[in-house]
Design a protein around this motif. Sequence first.
Motif, PDB file in Angstrom:
ATOM      1  N   THR A   1       0.840  -1.197   0.000  1.00  0.00           N
ATOM      2  CA  THR A   1       0.000   0.000   0.000  1.00  0.00           C
ATOM      3  C   THR A   1       0.878   1.252   0.000  1.00  0.00           C
ATOM      4  OG1 THR A   1      -0.153   0.076   2.429  1.00  0.00           O
ATOM      5  CG2 THR A   1      -1.804  -1.234   1.249  1.00  0.00           C
TER       6      THR A   1
ATOM      7  N   ARG B   1      -4.870  -1.552   6.697  1.00  0.00           N
ATOM      8  CA  ARG B   1      -6.038  -0.968   6.061  1.00  0.00           C
ATOM      9  C   ARG B   1      -6.845  -0.077   7.001  1.00  0.00           C
ATOM     10  NH1 ARG B   1      -8.932  -1.727   1.751  1.00  0.00           N
ATOM     11  NH2 ARG B   1      -7.672  -3.475   1.033  1.00  0.00           N
TER      12      ARG B   1
ATOM     13  N   HIS C   1     -10.131 -10.349   3.642  1.00  0.00           N
ATOM     14  CA  HIS C   1     -10.279 -10.766   2.250  1.00  0.00           C
ATOM     15  C   HIS C   1      -9.644 -12.142   2.065  1.00  0.00           C
ATOM     16  CE1 HIS C   1      -8.521 -10.991  -1.915  1.00  0.00           C
ATOM     17  NE2 HIS C   1      -9.797 -10.802  -2.187  1.00  0.00           N
TER      18      HIS C   1
ATOM     19  N   GLU D   1     -11.193  -7.482  -4.077  1.00  0.00           N
ATOM     20  CA  GLU D   1     -10.743  -6.424  -3.183  1.00  0.00           C
ATOM     21  C   GLU D   1     -10.017  -5.326  -3.959  1.00  0.00           C
ATOM     22  OE1 GLU D   1      -8.995  -6.281   1.289  1.00  0.00           O
ATOM     23  OE2 GLU D   1      -7.663  -7.190  -0.185  1.00  0.00           O
ATOM     24  N   GLN D   2      -9.208  -5.700  -4.938  1.00  0.00           N
ATOM     25  CA  GLN D   2      -8.495  -4.718  -5.751  1.00  0.00           C
ATOM     26  C   GLN D   2      -9.471  -3.813  -6.484  1.00  0.00           C
ATOM     27  OE1 GLN D   2      -6.103  -6.471  -8.853  1.00  0.00           O
ATOM     28  NE2 GLN D   2      -5.565  -4.504  -9.749  1.00  0.00           N
TER      29      GLN D   2
ATOM     30  N   ASP E   1     -11.123  -1.507  -4.030  1.00  0.00           N
ATOM     31  CA  ASP E   1     -10.150  -0.501  -3.605  1.00  0.00           C
ATOM     32  C   ASP E   1     -10.030   0.597  -4.648  1.00  0.00           C
ATOM     33  OD1 ASP E   1      -9.053  -0.741  -1.045  1.00  0.00           O
ATOM     34  OD2 ASP E   1      -7.730  -2.378  -1.642  1.00  0.00           O
ATOM     35  N   GLN E   2      -9.833   0.210  -5.903  1.00  0.00           N
ATOM     36  CA  GLN E   2      -9.634   1.186  -6.970  1.00  0.00           C
ATOM     37  C   GLN E   2     -10.883   2.034  -7.195  1.00  0.00           C
ATOM     38  OE1 GLN E   2      -8.354  -1.103 -10.363  1.00  0.00           O
ATOM     39  NE2 GLN E   2      -6.302  -1.439  -9.537  1.00  0.00           N
TER      40      GLN E   2
ATOM     41  N   ILE F   1     -14.225   0.484  -0.625  1.00  0.00           N
ATOM     42  CA  ILE F   1     -13.992  -0.225   0.627  1.00  0.00           C
ATOM     43  C   ILE F   1     -14.444   0.601   1.827  1.00  0.00           C
ATOM     44  CG2 ILE F   1     -12.220  -1.132   2.168  1.00  0.00           C
ATOM     45  CD1 ILE F   1     -12.690  -3.032  -0.044  1.00  0.00           C
TER      46      ILE F   1
END
Length: 317
Positions: free
Chosen positions: A65, A71, A123, A223-224, A227-228, A232
Amino acid sequence: MTETMPVLDTDLSGLTVQDWHEGLDRIGDEHGYYERLGPEHAALFIDAGPRLLVTFETRDAIRRTPRALPRGFDAVARSGWSLLALISDGDGLFRAPRVWGYVDRLVDEGFFEDFERVLFYGHHAGGYAAAAYSVAAPGARVLALRPLATLDPEIAGWDRRHLGSRRLDFTSRYGYAPDMVDAASHVTILHDPHHAADAIHAALFRRSNVTSLRAAHAGTRLEQILDQAGAIAPLLDLAMEDRLDRTAFARLWRARRNNAAYLRGLMRQLESANRPEQLARLCRHGLTTPEAQQFARKLEALSAPARPASAAISRVG
């Protein structure tokens, strides 16, 4: 608990593993504590407010990250939640007696009872751990993305993705995740129903307090993609507030339409399925995204006339 939200502007990116652990230790000393749980696990607690987010993450994922921080730091800064980040140096399943003992100690000390609401998040392997350890905080909420139910070969022998982890003990303490969520207030599971292995694991969570939300065509990048898309944080907020239902998730999931990782994955699926018309429609939509050049090339290739096969040349011996 502290009455003021801690200022967590630390950046641990670019450090060696040892320096990174020492950085977390300094944060723990200032805002709560940092504790190593054997050679492969650690716990970081940030004391910031009456609501607690419990995350299960791997060291490698955290260090990828931008600031190399767990997170939940964003939730601490954004919402004033407290954070308990369980960190694994390995597979992220947290199947170690030192971890069981640590969670047992929290239960004995009444740790979770100090918070008005508790949310467990993870995740995949971390999703398994979030569900499995949620039993320690009856009434907690659980948000699990692509969670494993177990890797016990007697139950999940069909799952060939994590063969090295089958040696772990999934039959004793905090073992079978679908049983461990019985005491949770609500459990929300996100998965791609078209990803067979993930869908089977998700189907094993059958309790009445479980809501399963479908993220079609996300695959292993769920999850990616979230996130993008910046989804989230609102997902965590909704889960903490007991407002994460199908309608709320559908609104957030619409953002996938402009997400590069999602569109590339869907493009590969359509290519593999030999569905040129759907692929062309996807590419035309892709022209409106930052990945326009890639989709333009694919669309041009689809539009090009097929070349005739070269005539075979016979040779007389």
